[in-house]
Scaffold this active site. Structure first.
Site, short mmCIF file in Angstrom:
data_model
loop_
_atom_site.label_atom_id
_atom_site.label_comp_id
_atom_site.label_asym_id
_atom_site.label_seq_id
_atom_site.Cartn_x
_atom_site.Cartn_y
_atom_site.Cartn_z
N TYR A 239 22.32 -42.24 35.51
CA TYR A 239 21.86 -40.87 35.75
C TYR A 239 23.08 -39.99 36.02
CZ TYR A 239 19.60 -36.90 38.08
OH TYR A 239 19.16 -35.64 38.45
N ASP B 287 31.69 -41.22 35.84
CA ASP B 287 30.85 -40.46 36.77
C ASP B 287 30.85 -41.16 38.13
OD1 ASP B 287 29.01 -39.11 38.22
OD2 ASP B 287 27.38 -39.23 36.75
N LYS C 222 28.40 -35.55 45.92
CA LYS C 222 27.85 -36.16 47.13
C LYS C 222 28.82 -36.19 48.32
CE LYS C 222 24.00 -38.40 44.91
NZ LYS C 222 24.02 -38.64 43.48
C1 LIG Z 1 23.52 -37.78 42.25
C2 LIG Z 1 24.24 -38.02 40.98
C3 LIG Z 1 24.43 -36.98 40.05
C4 LIG Z 1 23.81 -35.61 40.21
O1 LIG Z 1 24.29 -34.96 41.32
P1 LIG Z 1 23.43 -33.73 41.94
O2 LIG Z 1 24.30 -33.23 43.04
O3 LIG Z 1 22.14 -34.33 42.40
O4 LIG Z 1 23.23 -32.75 40.86
C5 LIG Z 1 25.20 -37.25 38.93
N1 LIG Z 1 25.72 -38.46 38.73
C6 LIG Z 1 25.54 -39.49 39.58
C7 LIG Z 1 26.17 -40.81 39.30
C8 LIG Z 1 24.78 -39.30 40.74
O5 LIG Z 1 24.59 -40.33 41.57
#
Ligand SMILES: *Cc1c(COP(=O)(O)O)cnc(C)c1O
Length: 429
Positions: free
Chosen positions: A147, A241, A269
């Protein structure tokens, strides 16, 4: 008519449902798949989160991993209070941005330049646009079960990337948005062979170096090697990511643990210290393709927000303290080692995947390495286990497809209590 007595939390959720779709502002919070009324929060402090009925839970969701020091951390609070008195948003360059950028570029070797944004979604979306602008190519690779946020191009799940059967995983995402998105299975080193007809049209490959968004799933060495070799052979930018894994086990992220050499990296995060903040970065010659230096447009009213920057500076100064990650790992081991032993010795028909202070229990499976494995887990057993923990005051991330997180605020007492409850729950269900 029998009168049902609702708690304050349940009543609040009922009201919320009349005002916001599903009662929430992010779907998983509604606990729909769990079949229970969700946590409605009054406040949080340290390792504890409290609902509107004044019941406290030891929190292992920790705002989906965004909180690493603990809730209402005094250092972050002080930084925020100090900044509040100087204004909360300027819409102009400020010193806090420069200070935080300096800290990040100094301590993360693969970052030469960065850009701050306000969410992980924005970081990955902008990194992909930059990769397309830089390479002049249009296709992108992502992996099933990974994701990267909710932007249209990545809301595609189906494995049949070359066939017409690939579908978006949300209504409202038209074929045009996903036609350049190629989805491969995670952890399959041979998957790249199928891309041969398209290999020169691919701008970037984006992936979670350790998956957290289908529950914790670790990458295999062969998979990472195949990914890097394929991308290097066809000048495909590797976008790591690290929105969830960044700053989790060391100050850089999973790329350091697994010796991954990417081109662009996305973080979010933890770096916001609980405020909406994220960034992406990499080599200067790529980053300089961003406007106003280059032709790839990207912007944001609240990007580099001084409150978020101040929280980021506070959290980074804590994470840079010697032994920070050693102490966090000791907490993880204290909770998880006895659970692993119990799973083996009591033959509990489940598996525990973990990475640093992140973990997921999958029911009914003895190994989980891909999204197709994850989908085979026993959701009914998970739901019963989840509710049992919730009643006992242990709050896990409310979904069978998510990671759980520890923070520096989790005490030995919290961890030992949780260990006993988890083992009891695993034996019962
Ligand atoms: C949480 C997350 C996102 C999205 O971040 P948001 O701040 O919720 O938009 C993208 N990539 C990864 C791996 C994530 O865990």
């Amino acid at each position: 008519m029998p009168q049902t007595l609702f708690t304050r939390s349940q009543n609040a959720f009922l009201t919320a449902k009349t005002l916001m779709p599903g009662g929430v502002n992010s779907p998983v919070r509604a606990c729909k798949a769990l079949g229970m009324s969700p946590l409605v929060v009054e406040k949080a402090s340290g390792s504890f989160i409290f609902d509107l009925d004044e019941k406290g839970y030891i929190d292992y969701c920790m705002s989906w991993g965004a909180i690493i020091l603990g809730h209402a951390d005094p250092l972050i609070n002080k930084a925020l209070n100090d900044q509040m008195n100087k204004g909360s948003s300027y819409g102009a360059l400020c010193e806090q941005e420069i200070k935080l950028a300096k800290t990040l570029v100094t301590h993360i070797p693969h970052l030469e330049k960065i850009r701050f944004v306000s969410s992980g979604t924005e970081a990955t979306m902008s990194a992909l646009r930059l990769a397309r602008g830089y390479t002049g190519k249009s296709k992108i690779i992502k992996f099933a079960g990974n994701y990267h946020g909710h932007h249209d191009a990545l809301l595609k799940e189906s494995g049949s990337f070359l066939g017409e059967a690939s579908l978006p995983c949300s209504l409202g995402v038209s074929q045009g948005f996903i036609q350049d998105t190629l989805v491969l299975p995670y952890n399959d080193p041979h998957a790249f062979e199928a891309l041969a007809p398209l290999q020169n049209e691919i701008a970037a490959c984006i992936f979670e170096p350790v998956c957290g968004n289908m529950g914790v799933v670790l990458p295999t060495f062969e998979f990472l090697q195949a990914l890097c070799n394929f991308c290097k052979a066809y000048q495909i930018l590797i976008i790591v990511d690290e929105v969830m894994t960044g700053f989790r086990t060391n100050f850089c992220g999973a790329a350091k643990d697994f010796s991954i050499e990417g081109d662009l990296y996305c973080y979010g995060k933890i770096i916001g210290g609980g405020l909406p903040s994220a960034f992406f970065g990499g080599k200067a010659h790529i980053m300089d393709h961003l406007a106003p230096e280059g032709g790839v447009f990207q912007a944001g009213t609240l990007s580099g927000n001084p409150l978020a920057m101040s929280a980021g500076l506070a959290v980074t100064s804590s994470m840079l303290e010697p032994d920070f990650y050693k102490r966090l790992q000791q907490k993880a081991d204290r909770l998880l080692e006895p659970i692993e032993e119990a799973i083996l010795s009591e033959d509990l028909n489940c598996t525990l995947n973990r990475y640093g202070s992140m973990f997921t229990v999958f029911f009914g499976l003895d190994s989980v390495t891909s999204y197709s494995d994850v989908k085979k887990q026993d959701q009914t057993r998970f739901n019963e286990f989840y509710k049992f923990l919730f009643e006992k005051g242990v709050y896990l991330s409310p979904s069978a497809y998510e990671a759980n997180f520890m923070s520096m605020a989790h005490s030995d007492e919290d961890l030992d209590y949780t260990k006993d409850i988890i083992i009891e729950g695993l034996i019962r269900f």
